[in-house]
Design a protein around this motif. Structure first.
Motif: not given
Ligand code: FMN
Length: 220
Positions: A1-21
């Motif tokens: 069992m693994a534990h993930l740390l998911h971090i986003d750093s774009s200030p954009r919401g739905e328009r953010s490509h990095s956030r969507r991916l």
């Protein structure tokens, strides 16, 4: 069992490509590994504090000598480090801002790259004074850029202070297994952006499968 740390750093919401991916990666990962756990941190929309003088005083003073102000500043860092060290796999979305990472992500790095916590400094060992403490982890970085051509041998290679910096700073604390997946051409739009998003989505799907093979689901 693994534990993930998911971090986003774009200030954009739905328009953010990095956030969507990154979201796409984590959703696919959870489907493949339903018992794995995930912590989410959004430094793009909820930035962590910058390093200040009380922080520095707290980081380098023994516990009993810390002022309340220094203790408060370093306490935030301690929580971020604890959260960081609890993860086996990091999935991070990072836009390119002026050829590097957004200042919010840099502020996060300054909070978690800590002497005595994520690396050790041994001045008596002149040949190898800095030793990493974050070992055996993997990292997936989704980068997003307005332009393209930042890869090896390409026209903007020398302006890329994003991937090399991320590789250097996380390598310094011991994370050397890092896969970068770029989304490029945001400023051009049209088919060049659509093609880059499609390529990134394919790479995300392939990587979830490849990493899954290294973390097989344990059958009861
Ligand atoms: C302040 C700022 C600086 C940027 N600097 C660069 C840059 O140096 N090179 C580049 O290719 N794109 C640059 N861009 C474009 C972003 O990298 C691009 O829009 C990317 O898609 C943002 O990530 P996101 O979609 O996850 O929000 C910049 C955008 C902003 C807002």
């Amino acid at each position: 069992m693994a534990h993930l740390l998911h971090i986003d750093s774009s200030p954009r919401g739905e328009r953010s490509h990095s956030r969507r991916l990154t979201r796409e990666f984590v959703e696919a990962w959870k489907q493949a590994h339903p018992t794995d756990s995930v912590t989410y941190r959004d430094v793009g929309r909820n930035p962590v504090p910058h390093v200040d003088e009380p922080w520095i005083a707290g980081a380098y003073a023994p516990l009993e000598q810390r002022t309340p102000e220094a203790q408060a500043a370093i306490g935030i860092s301690d929580q971020l480090v604890d959260e960081f060290l609890a993860a086996d796999l990091y999935v991070i979305g990072i836009p390119m801002y002026n050829f590097s990472v957004p200042s919010t992500f840099k502020a996060y790095i300054d909070q978690i790259v800590r002497a005595g916590r994520t690396f050790v400094f041994e001045p008596e060992d002149a040949t190898n004074p800095y030793k990493p403490l974050v070992l055996g982890k993997k990292m997936v970085v989704i980068t997003a850029r307005g332009d393209s051509g930042f890869g090896p041998g390409e026209r903007n290679e020398k302006m890329n202070y994003q991937d090399p910096y991320v590789r250097t700073v996380f390598g310094f604390i011991g994370i050397t297994d890092i896969t970068f997946i770029p989304v490029e051409n945001d400023e051009f739009g049209g088919t060049s952006l659509a093609q880059s998003i499609a390529n990134a989505r394919t790479q995300v799907a392939q990587l979830v499968g490849a990493l899954a093979m290294q973390h097989p689901i344990v059958q009861p």
